[in-house]
Design an enzyme around this catalytic site. Sequence first.
Site, PDB file in Angstrom:
ATOM      1  N   ASN A   1      -0.511   5.466  -4.640  1.00  0.00           N
ATOM      2  CA  ASN A   1      -0.636   4.920  -3.237  1.00  0.00           C
ATOM      3  C   ASN A   1      -1.335   3.680  -3.516  1.00  0.00           C
ATOM      4  O   ASN A   1      -2.377   3.278  -3.913  1.00  0.00           O
ATOM      5  CB  ASN A   1      -1.596   5.754  -2.606  1.00  0.00           C
ATOM      6  CG  ASN A   1      -2.187   5.334  -1.194  1.00  0.00           C
ATOM      7  OD1 ASN A   1      -1.501   4.358  -0.855  1.00  0.00           O
ATOM      8  ND2 ASN A   1      -3.053   5.886  -0.711  1.00  0.00           N
TER       9      ASN A   1
ATOM     10  N   LYS B   1      -1.775   1.423  -1.246  1.00  0.00           N
ATOM     11  CA  LYS B   1      -2.823   1.000  -0.232  1.00  0.00           C
ATOM     12  C   LYS B   1      -2.575  -0.616   0.296  1.00  0.00           C
ATOM     13  O   LYS B   1      -1.379  -0.841  -0.016  1.00  0.00           O
ATOM     14  CB  LYS B   1      -4.274   1.049  -0.463  1.00  0.00           C
ATOM     15  CG  LYS B   1      -4.444   2.722  -1.287  1.00  0.00           C
ATOM     16  CD  LYS B   1      -5.914   2.931  -1.442  1.00  0.00           C
ATOM     17  CE  LYS B   1      -6.110   4.390  -1.970  1.00  0.00           C
ATOM     18  NZ  LYS B   1      -7.564   4.663  -2.170  1.00  0.00           N
TER      19      LYS B   1
ATOM     20  N   HIS C   1      -3.871  10.484   4.880  1.00  0.00           N
ATOM     21  CA  HIS C   1      -4.737   9.920   4.131  1.00  0.00           C
ATOM     22  C   HIS C   1      -6.215   9.740   4.631  1.00  0.00           C
ATOM     23  O   HIS C   1      -6.505   9.385   5.780  1.00  0.00           O
ATOM     24  CB  HIS C   1      -4.443   8.628   3.496  1.00  0.00           C
ATOM     25  CG  HIS C   1      -5.136   8.170   2.379  1.00  0.00           C
ATOM     26  ND1 HIS C   1      -6.156   7.603   2.387  1.00  0.00           N
ATOM     27  CD2 HIS C   1      -4.924   8.243   1.074  1.00  0.00           C
ATOM     28  CE1 HIS C   1      -6.703   7.426   0.930  1.00  0.00           C
ATOM     29  NE2 HIS C   1      -5.907   7.889   0.313  1.00  0.00           N
TER      30      HIS C   1
ATOM     31  N   GLU D   1      -8.407   7.416   4.536  1.00  0.00           N
ATOM     32  CA  GLU D   1      -8.699   5.940   4.877  1.00  0.00           C
ATOM     33  C   GLU D   1      -7.948   5.970   6.381  1.00  0.00           C
ATOM     34  O   GLU D   1      -8.649   5.272   7.174  1.00  0.00           O
ATOM     35  CB  GLU D   1      -8.105   4.999   3.902  1.00  0.00           C
ATOM     36  CG  GLU D   1      -8.976   4.976   2.631  1.00  0.00           C
ATOM     37  CD  GLU D   1      -8.362   4.623   1.519  1.00  0.00           C
ATOM     38  OE1 GLU D   1      -7.193   3.983   1.622  1.00  0.00           O
ATOM     39  OE2 GLU D   1      -8.757   4.771   0.581  1.00  0.00           O
TER      40      GLU D   1
ATOM     41  N   GLU E   1      -7.649  15.606  -1.618  1.00  0.00           N
ATOM     42  CA  GLU E   1      -8.336  14.451  -1.752  1.00  0.00           C
ATOM     43  C   GLU E   1      -9.803  14.458  -1.523  1.00  0.00           C
ATOM     44  O   GLU E   1      -9.970  14.130  -0.208  1.00  0.00           O
ATOM     45  CB  GLU E   1      -7.665  13.249  -1.435  1.00  0.00           C
ATOM     46  CG  GLU E   1      -6.184  12.986  -1.837  1.00  0.00           C
ATOM     47  CD  GLU E   1      -5.805  11.669  -1.979  1.00  0.00           C
ATOM     48  OE1 GLU E   1      -5.563  11.110  -3.168  1.00  0.00           O
ATOM     49  OE2 GLU E   1      -5.898  10.858  -0.878  1.00  0.00           O
TER      50      GLU E   1
ATOM     51  N   GLY F   1     -11.497   6.252  -4.845  1.00  0.00           N
ATOM     52  CA  GLY F   1     -11.846   4.708  -5.179  1.00  0.00           C
ATOM     53  C   GLY F   1     -13.376   4.593  -5.624  1.00  0.00           C
ATOM     54  O   GLY F   1     -14.121   3.868  -5.911  1.00  0.00           O
TER      55      GLY F   1
ATOM     56  N   SER G   1      -9.910   9.168  -8.173  1.00  0.00           N
ATOM     57  CA  SER G   1     -10.103   8.469  -9.370  1.00  0.00           C
ATOM     58  C   SER G   1      -9.586   9.194 -10.534  1.00  0.00           C
ATOM     59  O   SER G   1     -10.008   9.594 -11.503  1.00  0.00           O
ATOM     60  CB  SER G   1     -11.694   8.517  -9.440  1.00  0.00           C
ATOM     61  OG  SER G   1     -12.558   7.683  -8.323  1.00  0.00           O
TER      62      SER G   1
HETATM   63  P1  PGA Z   1      -8.221   6.444  -6.397  1.00  0.00           P
HETATM   64  O1  PGA Z   1      -7.544   6.651  -5.135  1.00  0.00           O
HETATM   65  O2  PGA Z   1      -7.230   6.857  -7.401  1.00  0.00           O
HETATM   66  O3  PGA Z   1      -8.322   5.049  -6.150  1.00  0.00           O
HETATM   67  O4  PGA Z   1      -9.408   7.030  -6.025  1.00  0.00           O
HETATM   68  C1  PGA Z   1      -6.706   7.948  -4.684  1.00  0.00           C
HETATM   69  C2  PGA Z   1      -6.098   7.891  -3.357  1.00  0.00           C
HETATM   70  O5  PGA Z   1      -6.878   7.321  -2.176  1.00  0.00           O
HETATM   71  O6  PGA Z   1      -4.992   8.331  -2.796  1.00  0.00           O
END
Ligand code: PGA
Length: 249
Positions: free
Chosen positions: A9, A11, A94, A96, A166, A172, A212
């Site tokens: 992803n 983003k 997601h 976010e 997640e 992140g 992560s």
């Molecule tokens: P990250 O993001 O691997 O940077 O923690 C995962 C995601 O948001 O799908």
Amino acid sequence: MRKHIVAGNWKMNNDLPQTEALITELKAQQLTSDAKVMIAPTFTNLWPAFEALRQTNIEVIAQNMHFADHGAYTGEVSARMLKSIGISTVILGHSERRAYFNESDDLLAKKVDAALENKMDVIFCFGEELEDRKSGNHEHIVENQIKNALFHLEASQFKNIVLAYEPVWAIGTGETASPEQAQEMHAFIRQTLFDAYGEDVANATSILYGGSVKPNNAKEIFSKPDVDGGLIGGAALNAEDFFAIINAF
Ligand code: PGA
């Protein structure tokens, strides 16, 4: 056998030249695992990415879509538009999108329906916040997120659904769920599917872990029996790291 899937992803990262450069690097990597590989660039880079990866085993997927087919929804993109450029998988829900764009379970249910009506596959994301985990409420939260957005579907529609657990506190942040925490939640999710739809759906649905995932922890997370792959954010922006994660299978 459930499919192994590792999806990157991106983003809101990578403009067109950066997208082209990263794709060139991705094409130079060696795939040594059986995992299906996907990348999700931003809308503006979907078409060039799709063109550049046409003859490869990397699928280009979208990060979001609107539920309507077309209409007065300024700034939005529909399933039909995605399909028309060859994109047939979309990430929905997601954290976010939920946190910054107020996407609710009800809205996500509509988006899921629109994607399936357009014969798209969905990677459906969900996960608890840190307070939920601290208060021991994480399973309840996750169960509701899945039920509210997906459990109106017919069993047969689950062949087009991939789940992605997640935990918000791990996205992140550099802090991952431990492999045991991931396994425990994935087993719970599979049991929830079993209770609602029976063994076939529970056994056939891939459940990805996200939050992560890095080259140094992927192998241990992916070794867990109910973890069928990963949704990768930060580490997917580096071709070597991304393939190290994919090849951890
Ligand atoms: P990250 O993001 O691997 O940077 O923690 C995962 C995601 O948001 O799908």
